[in-house]
Design a protein around this motif. Structure first.
Motif, PDB file in Angstrom:
ATOM      1  N   MET A 128       0.891  -1.253  -0.076  1.00  0.00           N
ATOM      2  CA  MET A 128      -0.038   0.063  -0.097  1.00  0.00           C
ATOM      3  C   MET A 128       0.603   1.257   0.047  1.00  0.00           C
ATOM      4  N   ILE A 129       0.453   2.201  -0.967  1.00  0.00           N
ATOM      5  CA  ILE A 129       1.299   3.169  -0.967  1.00  0.00           C
ATOM      6  C   ILE A 129       0.681   4.278  -0.156  1.00  0.00           C
ATOM      7  N   LYS A 130       1.517   4.914   0.742  1.00  0.00           N
ATOM      8  CA  LYS A 130       0.973   5.886   1.780  1.00  0.00           C
ATOM      9  C   LYS A 130       1.126   7.213   1.203  1.00  0.00           C
ATOM     10  N   LYS A 131       0.104   7.997   1.525  1.00  0.00           N
ATOM     11  CA  LYS A 131       0.143   9.587   1.243  1.00  0.00           C
ATOM     12  C   LYS A 131       0.693  10.359   2.392  1.00  0.00           C
ATOM     13  N   ILE A 132       1.434  11.485   2.004  1.00  0.00           N
ATOM     14  CA  ILE A 132       2.038  11.895   3.015  1.00  0.00           C
ATOM     15  C   ILE A 132       1.649  13.465   2.970  1.00  0.00           C
ATOM     16  N   GLU A 133       1.491  14.077   4.152  1.00  0.00           N
ATOM     17  CA  GLU A 133       1.034  15.754   3.923  1.00  0.00           C
ATOM     18  C   GLU A 133       2.400  16.448   4.268  1.00  0.00           C
ATOM     19  N   ILE A 134       2.344  17.504   3.550  1.00  0.00           N
ATOM     20  CA  ILE A 134       3.344  18.436   3.839  1.00  0.00           C
ATOM     21  C   ILE A 134       2.666  19.666   4.314  1.00  0.00           C
ATOM     22  N   SER A 135       2.868  20.023   5.527  1.00  0.00           N
ATOM     23  CA  SER A 135       2.354  21.066   6.391  1.00  0.00           C
ATOM     24  C   SER A 135       3.339  21.624   7.003  1.00  0.00           C
ATOM     25  N   PRO A 136       3.103  23.159   7.499  1.00  0.00           N
ATOM     26  CA  PRO A 136       3.605  23.694   8.514  1.00  0.00           C
ATOM     27  C   PRO A 136       4.038  23.109   9.853  1.00  0.00           C
TER      28      PRO A 136
END
Lengths: 134, 649
Positions: free
Chosen positions: A1-9
């Motif tokens: 499973m490919i995980k989504k990552i979040e790029i946030s402050p």
């Protein structure tokens, strides 16, 4: 499973914290992989040292869940070879510190059987306490 | 006195940090300031006209521009001031970009304060500026070109064709440089020798070029229009009778590694460097010749049918005068043995890319020098982008030459397994990306990862590469028959020497420093001295040739008019204060100061054409008699005062 990552402050905060604790500018890492290729323990790790650097660059706290940061023996091979002169060992140490400073030890000294402690070299025991306990 | 002050925003470069409003209202309050204006781009036509019209309309007699460095746009504004009818030296530039907004981008308030100080300093100085005028000096058409690789050859040919007198000096016994050693050239795969050798042959046949091979520039004195050059011409020990018949070589008992072939073959102590060498004449390698070391042998002299061998030749000092100088002293390849983890020099199957160039030439010609094997690995960035060995820069050519060599190997023998281990693949030039794609189509495998170490099998001598595939995130440990180190460039030994002889500035990597990275890329801070090719920084052949032609054009620009303008910023001696101690005479690097007796008193006298305005004499003068126009002591004191004084707010 490919995980989504979040790029946030929020991620930036974690990156800054690791920068501060390690004294290294982690964004300087160009992901060349020299550290991983020469690491004597890399085959025991779940992520490579350069992967560790990458995850920190993206500010992902999950880096703390990997075994690799504990497997690191602080032999400094990566540190002396990094073409950008980043002290990768110090980054691994900083990540361990983040966990240890929350009073979460990585090993339980009391759980080590007495007989084993008796035959362990003292220096190994001291090193283990230094590295794995807060 | 009416001073005009002009503040430049530099399209945000300055105004995003420095508070322009505060700065202009500060300037308005200074005494003698008649007008203060600001503009997005003072250097633009609009900005320049602003100054021009104000001078005429408001009778301004002094101008201060607060903008970038005077080195960058000083001349732009001086020309405008001159156009308006004022002396261009009644002008001052306050550098609020390089010295203020750029370094202090994170401290806007302090930057604004510093900008005020800098403007204040400019105003203090401009008040005391004198009206100076530039003088014209005659200049001839003679050029010294140092180094005869492809850069020096191209510059010399351009200058020679344009009718200028060229002295081309090469330390090796032949011209051609590193390019002569290459197999083919990326991305077109022209054979290097085929495109270079006609150019090499053009050099001796050009009537305007005097070629000195086996020679080094030992000393340069003087200045633009008047350089005096001493060339040390080492003896060849073979005179012009030589017809290159090769009989001497057959009888020479000494066998040495052939440096042109990177040691893959041998040569004799009397030899021609390679088959298309220019001049195509034999030369004796003195330190390795038995006759010179032991006084015996002399076989070559005995067998030469043309009496061409002459052991009595002595080094010659040749003195020439030139007007401009072009430095094309080239590069050395990185000494791979410095990178210990790759074991170059101890592992026999670890070679440099330059060795591979020669191996490919020999293989193509059907006389292979050594076994190449079936599994070949290229390691990129050896000696480049590596702070551990002290080279921070990218050498710019290694990605493409590895792409070239790897596909040449693969195309010659498709059974070969060729891998390129790279850090970043930089295919930035015209046709490079397409060439990279072609290599991938040929079947070369590119793996992103910098090789950590090489391990030699003590028995088979095969080499194991340890590397992380940083894209697959896996560790590769794989055995190869041959590992090629893609070595980078570093400033050549010759570049170091000529930099010392000409007192040139060098960039952080050790290459020669250009006067401005964008607008004066082949000029240097030494007037009349130009640079081109890899002496200036790593580059490929097309860039080198373009830069060499550019250096020739810049030199022609100076010489073609027959005269050039000299700065009036020269030393001047107050004869009343001068005690005639001649300290200035001893410190002047240009021999511009002499002492003479005037009214029974010995005083120093400055030749203003020779004086380059370096300021050494002014600094050394014990009695303050030696001063420099435009930087008089009174001005410097006023400037320091303004920098340290309280803000007039």
């Amino acid at each position: 499973m490919i995980k989504k990552i979040e790029i946030s402050p929020e991620n930036e905060k974690f990156l800054k914290k690791v920068n501060e604790l390690s004294g290294q500018v982690i964004t300087l890492c160009e992901q060349c992989g020299t550290c991983s290729g020469g690491c004597p323990l890399v085959t025991e790790m779940d992520i490579t040292p350069s992967q560790m650097m990458r995850i920190v660059q993206l500010g992902q706290k999950e880096v703390l869940d990997y075994k690799a940061i504990w497997v690191c023996a602080s032999c400094f091979t990566c540190t002396v070879r990094c073409p950008r002169q980043i002290d990768v060992s110090k980054v691994a140490e900083a990540l361990r510190q983040i966990i240890l400073r929350q009073a979460v030890d990585h090993i339980d000294i009391k759980a080590i059987p007495k007989e084993e402690i008796a035959c362990l070299p003292q220096i190994a025991l001291v090193s283990a306490c230094r590295k794995f306990t807060g | 006195m009416k001073i005009g002050v002009y503040v430049c925003h530099c399209g945000g470069n300055i105004s995003e940090v420095v508070d322009i409003k505060q700065l202009t209202s500060f300037a308005e309050k200074q005494s003698d300031v008649a007008i203060v204006r600001d503009n997005a781009h003072m250097c633009s036509d609009v900005g320049r006209n602003l100054v021009l019209e104000d001078i005429k309309k408001h009778n301004l007699d002094r101008i201060v521009v607060a903008a970038c460095s005077p080195q960058f746009h000083g001349k732009t504004f001086m020309d405008i001031v001159k156009k308006a009818g004022l002396s261009p030296y009644l002008f001052e530039m306050a550098n609020i970009r390089e010295q203020c907004s750029w370094p202090h981008f994170d401290e806007p308030e302090l930057a604004t304060r510093k900008a005020k100080d800098l403007v204040n300093v400019g105003i203090a100085k401009v008040k005391l500026d004198e009206s100076l005028e530039r003088k014209s000096m005659p200049i001839g058409k003679r050029v010294l070109v140092v180094g005869a690789g492809i850069a020096g050859i191209q510059a010399a040919l351009d200058l020679g064709d344009a009718g200028f007198e060229v002295f081309l000096v090469e330390k090796k016994p032949t011209i051609g440089g590193k390019m002569a050693q290459l197999s083919r050239t990326f991305p077109t795969e022209d054979c290097a020798a085929c495109i270079l050798s006609p150019k090499m042959a053009d050099v001796p046949s050009n009537p305007n070029i005097t070629l000195f091979t086996n020679s080094e520039v030992e000393k340069v004195s003087g200045f633009i229009g008047n350089f005096e050059v001493t060339i040390n011409k080492k003896p060849r020990y073979v005179n012009d009778n030589c017809v290159s018949c090769g009989i001497c070589e057959e009888k020479c008992p000494v066998k040495l590694p052939n440096e042109f072939e990177q040691g893959l073959t041998t040569r004799r102590a009397i030899y021609v460097p390679f088959e298309f060498a220019v001049p195509y004449k034999y030369v004796i390698d003195e330190p390795n010749c038995i006759y010179f070391q032991k006084g015996k042998c002399g076989n070559c002299k005995k067998v030469c049918p043309h009496d061409a061998v002459d052991f009595e030749q002595k080094p010659e000092k040749i003195e020439i005068k030139v007007d401009t100088i072009i430095v094309a002293s080239g590069y050395d390849i990185f000494d791979a043995s410095e990178k210990k983890v790759y074991g170059f020099g101890t592992n026999e199957n670890v070679i440099t890319s330059l060795e591979m160039e020669r191996m490919i030439v020999h293989e193509a010609e059907g006389r292979p020098t050594r076994k190449i094997g079936n599994r070949i690995a290229f390691i990129q960035c050896v000696g480049s982008r590596d702070e551990q060995i002290g080279n921070e820069y990218c050498s710019r050519i290694c990605c493409m030459y590895a792409t070239k060599l790897s596909q040449l190997l693969k195309r010659t023998d498709p059974k070969r397994d060729v891998y390129v281990f790279y850090t970043d693949l930089r295919a930035y030039g015209k046709g490079f990306e397409e060439y990279y794609k072609r290599a991938a189509r040929t079947g070369v495998k590119f793996i992103r990862g910098r090789v950590a170490e090489l391990i030699e099998d003590p028995e088979t001598k095969k080499v194991t590469v340890k590397v992380e595939d940083t894209l697959a995130r896996q560790i590769i440990e794989s055995e190869f028959d041959l590992v090629v180190l893609s070595v980078g460039m570093q400033p050549g030994e010759g570049t170091g020497k000529i930099a010392e002889v000409l007192r040139m500035t060098r960039s952080p990597g050790g290459f020669l420093q250009e006067a401005h990275p964008k607008f004066k890329p082949v000029d240097t801070l030494n007037d009349g001295v130009f640079i081109c090719g890899c002496a200036q920084g790593p580059k490929d052949i097309p860039d080198t040739v373009a830069q060499a032609s550019a250096a020739a054009a810049r030199a022609i620009r100076l010489m073609n008019k027959g005269e050039y303008e000299v700065e009036p910023i020269t030393a001047v001696v107050d004869e009343d204060l001068c005690s005639g101690c001649a300290t200035c005479v001893s410190v002047c690097p240009y021999d511009a100061v002499k002492t003479e007796v005037k009214d029974d008193k010995r005083v120093a006298k400055v030749n203003e054409f020779l004086c380059q305005g370096c300021g050494s004499c002014s600094a050394a003068c014990p009695s303050g008699a030696s001063q420099q126009h435009w930087f008089m002591s009174s001005q410097l004191k006023a400037m320091v005062g303004a920098a340290l004084g309280e803000e007039e707010e």
